[in-house]
Design an enzyme around this catalytic site. Sequence first.
Site, PDB file in Angstrom:
ATOM      1  N   GLY A 149       2.697  -7.483  -0.100  1.00  0.00           N
ATOM      2  CA  GLY A 149       1.759  -7.259   0.984  1.00  0.00           C
ATOM      3  C   GLY A 149       0.454  -7.998   0.790  1.00  0.00           C
ATOM      4  N   SER A 150      -0.018  -8.062  -0.449  1.00  0.00           N
ATOM      5  CA  SER A 150      -1.288  -8.743  -0.717  1.00  0.00           C
ATOM      6  C   SER A 150      -1.198 -10.228  -0.391  1.00  0.00           C
ATOM      7  CB  SER A 150      -1.704  -8.558  -2.184  1.00  0.00           C
ATOM      8  OG  SER A 150      -2.058  -7.216  -2.437  1.00  0.00           O
ATOM      9  N   ASN A 162      -4.303   3.364   3.533  1.00  0.00           N
ATOM     10  CA  ASN A 162      -3.515   3.659   2.342  1.00  0.00           C
ATOM     11  C   ASN A 162      -4.040   4.848   1.538  1.00  0.00           C
ATOM     12  OD1 ASN A 162      -5.606   1.541   1.963  1.00  0.00           O
ATOM     13  ND2 ASN A 162      -5.126   1.823  -0.205  1.00  0.00           N
ATOM     14  N   GLN A 169       1.489   0.414   4.900  1.00  0.00           N
ATOM     15  CA  GLN A 169       1.709   1.859   4.822  1.00  0.00           C
ATOM     16  C   GLN A 169       2.389   2.417   6.061  1.00  0.00           C
ATOM     17  OE1 GLN A 169       1.192   3.813   2.229  1.00  0.00           O
ATOM     18  NE2 GLN A 169       0.144   2.322   0.924  1.00  0.00           N
ATOM     19  N   SER A 195       5.369  -4.559   3.130  1.00  0.00           N
ATOM     20  CA  SER A 195       5.715  -4.668   1.712  1.00  0.00           C
ATOM     21  C   SER A 195       6.934  -3.824   1.400  1.00  0.00           C
ATOM     22  CB  SER A 195       4.533  -4.210   0.845  1.00  0.00           C
ATOM     23  OG  SER A 195       4.855  -4.250  -0.529  1.00  0.00           O
ATOM     24  N   GLY A 196       7.824  -4.356   0.558  1.00  0.00           N
ATOM     25  CA  GLY A 196       9.078  -3.684   0.270  1.00  0.00           C
ATOM     26  C   GLY A 196       8.980  -2.462  -0.616  1.00  0.00           C
ATOM     27  N   HIS A 197       8.102  -2.507  -1.615  1.00  0.00           N
ATOM     28  CA  HIS A 197       8.141  -1.426  -2.600  1.00  0.00           C
ATOM     29  C   HIS A 197       7.556  -0.119  -2.072  1.00  0.00           C
ATOM     30  CE1 HIS A 197       3.944  -1.164  -4.323  1.00  0.00           C
ATOM     31  NE2 HIS A 197       3.845  -2.320  -3.696  1.00  0.00           N
ATOM     32  N   THR A 223      11.438 -21.305  -3.942  1.00  0.00           N
ATOM     33  CA  THR A 223      12.819 -20.890  -3.709  1.00  0.00           C
ATOM     34  C   THR A 223      12.872 -19.417  -3.322  1.00  0.00           C
ATOM     35  OG1 THR A 223      13.617 -22.503  -5.304  1.00  0.00           O
ATOM     36  CG2 THR A 223      15.108 -20.694  -4.745  1.00  0.00           C
ATOM     37  N   CYS A 278      -3.994   0.296  -6.448  1.00  0.00           N
ATOM     38  CA  CYS A 278      -4.521  -1.029  -6.787  1.00  0.00           C
ATOM     39  C   CYS A 278      -5.900  -0.953  -7.415  1.00  0.00           C
ATOM     40  CB  CYS A 278      -4.572  -1.911  -5.544  1.00  0.00           C
ATOM     41  SG  CYS A 278      -2.941  -2.205  -4.818  1.00  0.00           S
TER      42      CYS A 278
END
Length: 388
Positions: free
Chosen positions: A75-76, A154, A182, A202-204, A240, A326
């Site tokens: 995300g960042s 967040n 979020q 963001s995935g996590h 890649t 963060c």
Amino acid sequence: MNGSEKRIYVDNAATTPVSEEVINAMLPCFREAWGNPSSLHADGQKAKDLVIEAREKIARSIGCEANEIYFTSCGSESDNWAIKGAAYASKKRKKIVTSKVEHHAVLHTCQALEKEGYEVVYVGVDEGGKVKLDEIRRAVDEETLLVAIMMANNEIGTIQPIAEISEIAHQNGALMFTDAVQAVGNIPVNVRELGVDMLSLSGHKIHTPKGIGALYIRKGVRIKNLIDGGGQERGKRGGTENVPYICGLGVAVESAVNGLGEMEKVRALRNKLIDGLLEIPYSRLNGDRENRLPGNANLSFSYIEGESLLLWLDMSGVSASTGSACSSNSLEASHVLLAIGVDIEDAHGSLRFSLSKDNTEEEVEEIIRVVKESVERLRAMSPIYPGK
């Protein structure tokens, strides 16, 4: 606490466990489709097909076209690319409008651009954390190149009126970007309905491993590259492709959006948690009571340090947070809490609980019990607590 006992995890805004569904989607990329998707041979094309499929899943989930999705590392990175890319592509406009409660990935990016001569206006929020639309209307003008307002905070979970802000931006010829890290998977997100030109995710936060994200860029929007390289991502983002994580992200976004109906259960658990914790004397809820993410509960407890309370909870088997992961190593009070008017001492005594569909009513009851007990113990050691 016995090491074999099950812990209660309520820090999903920081990160989420990787789901079995995501793991199963990733495994073939390690065992079978391990080729480079830029290669023309069959092994490469097998990997490329999986990337295409993941891109299509994400596009369907947020209401856009597949060629408007670009994969990033997080995300960042997406936030940095959207803001810096728009700034560097603008030849005449040099003004950015954002808010005082943005994630540091946005705030620090804007501060970096200020050092390069760009003007940044930081609009305020009300006591619930909602941006002041009148300030945005005054700030956005014909000099504005970009408006950057997060979809949901967040720390305190407040949801912003993005569609209204997009309209203000577009009326003045500015681009609209929203950090939806979020929001995706917690509330409905449709880029067309929101009217945004760019959106990060963001995935996590939705059960993938850390290290994968995406940026939606509306067709026709021109921004400069952040990472140049070999022409991947249609020449917009070099490097890649991380095929296993991309496959995981596609499944995670699709699954999260399809599971939005379960958020009603999460909202009920959140309300139970908030009501229970507000029974503690000298406590307050931070953020809007109703207009917040389903699983977010951020509270301040006077006459204690949040870090000490967090340690007590950890020893009791509860994983929570004092705010943004963060900035968890920072001793400074939360800029978000200060912006909504929380006293600096109370800001230091705050906790964030972020629940998921995997939490239970029994766990919420245990959290309430543990927090009440921990607050009482810590206040007993405070020489200024008036309740002694």
